[in-house]
Design an enzyme around this catalytic site. Structure first.
Site, PDB file in Angstrom:
ATOM      1  CG  HIS A 160      23.786 -26.990 -39.920  1.00 32.37           C
ATOM      2  ND1 HIS A 160      25.108 -26.655 -40.023  1.00 32.37           N
ATOM      3  CD2 HIS A 160      23.089 -25.831 -39.848  1.00 32.37           C
ATOM      4  CE1 HIS A 160      25.208 -25.338 -40.039  1.00 32.37           C
ATOM      5  NE2 HIS A 160      24.014 -24.814 -39.931  1.00 32.37           N
ATOM      6  CB  CYS A 192      19.556 -16.048 -35.882  1.00 31.61           C
ATOM      7  SG  CYS A 192      20.977 -15.975 -36.973  1.00 31.61           S
ATOM      8  CD  GLU A 235      27.386 -17.203 -40.201  1.00 29.86           C
ATOM      9  OE1 GLU A 235      26.880 -18.019 -39.422  1.00 29.86           O
ATOM     10  OE2 GLU A 235      27.077 -17.143 -41.407  1.00 29.86           O
ATOM     11  CG  ASP A 280      28.927 -20.992 -38.484  1.00 31.15           C
ATOM     12  OD1 ASP A 280      29.543 -22.068 -38.357  1.00 31.15           O
ATOM     13  OD2 ASP A 280      27.967 -20.851 -39.255  1.00 31.15           O
TER      14      ASP A 280
END
Ligand code: PEP
Ligand code: MG
Length: 526
Positions: free
Chosen positions: A135, A451, A380, A404
């Protein structure tokens, strides 16, 4: 002091929160109670304040209403700030000042630290820790801060005031570059900017293949300040709004009203395009060290721990407040609600029940909202991918979080630079899972999007197209590049490539096939 400093940076809405904090600091619950305790019990101010905080916490705990639960978090936050000052700690809530063009070279920068960097204060950063789907890396991209992560040992090699050349696209750092290096990179930068300008001219053309297959290209968004960029780069909506970034930036959970105002603004500005707002995905690498809820998230394996929907289903008050804020905002645009980290059907059913309750409460109070808001879940976690046929029967859309899904399927921690080499979106196991999920969507006639970072990589476009996805959501800056390729290829080309790729046994075999097919296309970098 924090307020004055932030004013200089024109951060807007955040200032109002500090006004509220000032009011809380003067409130009798904290101020008078602390002073009285000092007088009566003759104890030191830190202890007295701590007692006042415990009392306030208990009082709020007794009231289950969401309003009181939100105030509880605010009071604790303000109390902790005062406590830190009383204990002689440094205040941390202001942007650090750096000389122009400063590059930070650090061992690690948490996603929370990254989210708090205000654009323009640093020119870029290099970390020793991390992978490209961490992230920290994703937020750096969103804030348009050039960054290289996972540069093992770099803090040992760089001295203060060294000149560094940083290429975030290639992941290169050159320490004290030669004149030739400098000229080469100046030239590269010019070419990159020229290409960007060229691509921007075509950013608003339809995202459609030569054989008329439409693939919606949407944007991932971390903060509403990205909206002008999102529009400029031709996004047809927001496919993923990571709402936890607001929490990381403010260092506390936003109140229902703050969330409502925020979502309303985003929905309004993006209308008539859809905005997919994801419920809080905190935990994993997205935690605040001094988080009020840190007891949940501190664990040896945070990625496998108390994250996202697991956290929300336990903290129902917070979850309901966010859902209420979303539904209240839904009348200002086209909202889609997305739930992260689903690992079984029970979680979906619990979420649906909570949404029904929230809707009934709104109906009772005659608060208007869009009754047709779509509900989707992130696929995910491998168990969800395997069960995607059943899951597809429960929801309106699926969104595949490849970051993920790859992390959990290949067992590689997203933030561990030592295993980053194993991050392979073209791993045959990943392709099979993607195929299984898209097939589930087709069977139930619902939309399936991707995404994760994979969606924005031009190299993977043909495969994702051929799998029959309906939407790709990515960093907005990638949209024109992906669109340029999409407009040059056919769906048939993608479908044939997928068929061949699914028969491969190794990532390198798949990559070879993909590169061969992609070499027939003029890539934007060529
Ligand atoms: C993902 O996991 O791919 C995803 C899009 O969500 P996040 O990166 O926020 O975990
Ligand atoms: Mg995810």
């Amino acid at each position: 002091k924090i307020r004055e400093k932030l004013c200089k940076f024109q951060v807007g809405d955040e200032i109002r929160i500090l006004d509220t904090y000032q009011m809380i600091a003067k409130d009798e619950m904290l101020y008078t109670s602390t002073v009285n305790t000092i007088k009566q019990e003759k104890i030191n101010p830190e202890w007295a304040l701590d007692k006042a905080l415990v009392k306030a916490n208990t009082a709020f705990m007794d009231n289950a209403s969401d309003f009181f639960q939100e105030r509880r978090a605010d009071v604790q936050h303000v109390g902790n700030l005062i406590l830190k000052n009383l204990l002689g700690g440094e205040e941390e809530e202001h942007p650090r000042h750096f000389k122009k063009n400063t590059l930070l070279v650090v061992h690690d920068l948490s996603p929370a630290d990254t989210a708090q960097i205000i654009k323009g204060t640093v020119a870029g950063f290099v970390t020793e820790v991390g992978g490209k789907t961490s992230h920290t890396a994703i937020f750096a991209k969103a804030l348009e801060i050039p960054a290289v992560v996972g540069a093992v040992g770099i803090t040992q090699s760089v001295e203060e005031d060294d000149i560094l050349l940083l290429d975030g696209t290639e992941g290169t750092v050159i320490i004290n570059p030669s004149r030739a290096d400098k000229l080469h990179y100046q030239d590269l930068r010019k070419k990159y900017e020229q290409m960007d300008n060229l691509l921007l001219k075509e950013a608003h053309l339809p995202a459609v293949t030569k054989d008329d297959f439409t693939l919606r290209l949407a944007a991932n968004m971390e903060l509403p300040e990205e909206i002008p960029t999102i529009k400029k780069y031709g996004a047809e909506g927001i496919g993923l709004y990571r709402t936890e970034v607001l929490y990381l930036r403010q260092k506390r959970l936003p109140t229902e009203e703050e969330q409502f105002q925020n979502y309303k603004k985003v929905l309004r500005q993006m209308a008539p395009h859809p905005v997919t707002i994801r419920t809080l995905d905190i935990g994993g690498d997205k935690i605040l060290e001094d988080s009020e809820h840190s007891e949940y998230v501190e664990s040896l394996n945070p990625a496998l721990g108390f994250r996202a929907i697991r956290f929300c289903l336990r903290e129902k008050g917070l979850f309901k407040a966010q859902l209420r804020a979303m539904l209240r905002a839904s009348r200002y645009g086209k909202l889609k609600i997305l739930i992260p980290m689903i690992s079984n059907l029970d979680e979906i059913r619990q979420v649906k029940k909570i949404i029904t309750d929230v809707k009934s409460e709104l109906d009772e109070k005659k608060i208007p909202y869009d009754h047709n808001v779509k509900l989707g879940v992130m696929i995910e976690v491998p168990s969800a991918a395997i069960m995607s046929d059943a899951i597809a029967g429960e929801v309106d859309f699926l969104s595949i979080g490849t970051n993920d899904l790859i992390q959990y399927s290949i067992a590689i921690d997203r933030v561990n630079e030592h295993v980053a080499y194993l991050y392979e979106p073209l791993h045959p196991a990943i392709l099979r899972l993607l195929n299984q999920i898209t097939e589930a969507g087709r069977q139930k006639n619902i939309e399936v999007s991707v995404c994760g970072e994979m969606a924005g990589e031009p190299l993977y476009l043909l495969i994702l197209l051929g799998l029959g996805l309906t939407e790709l959501s990515m960093n907005p800056l990638s949209i024109p590049r992906v669109k340029k390729i999409l407009r040059q290829v056919t769906f048939k080309q993608g479908a044939e490539l997928v068929e061949k790729a699914l028969a491969c046994k190794t990532s390198s075999d798949v990559e070879h096939l993909v590169r061969k097919e992609m070499s027939k296309i003029a890539l934007p970098e060529d």
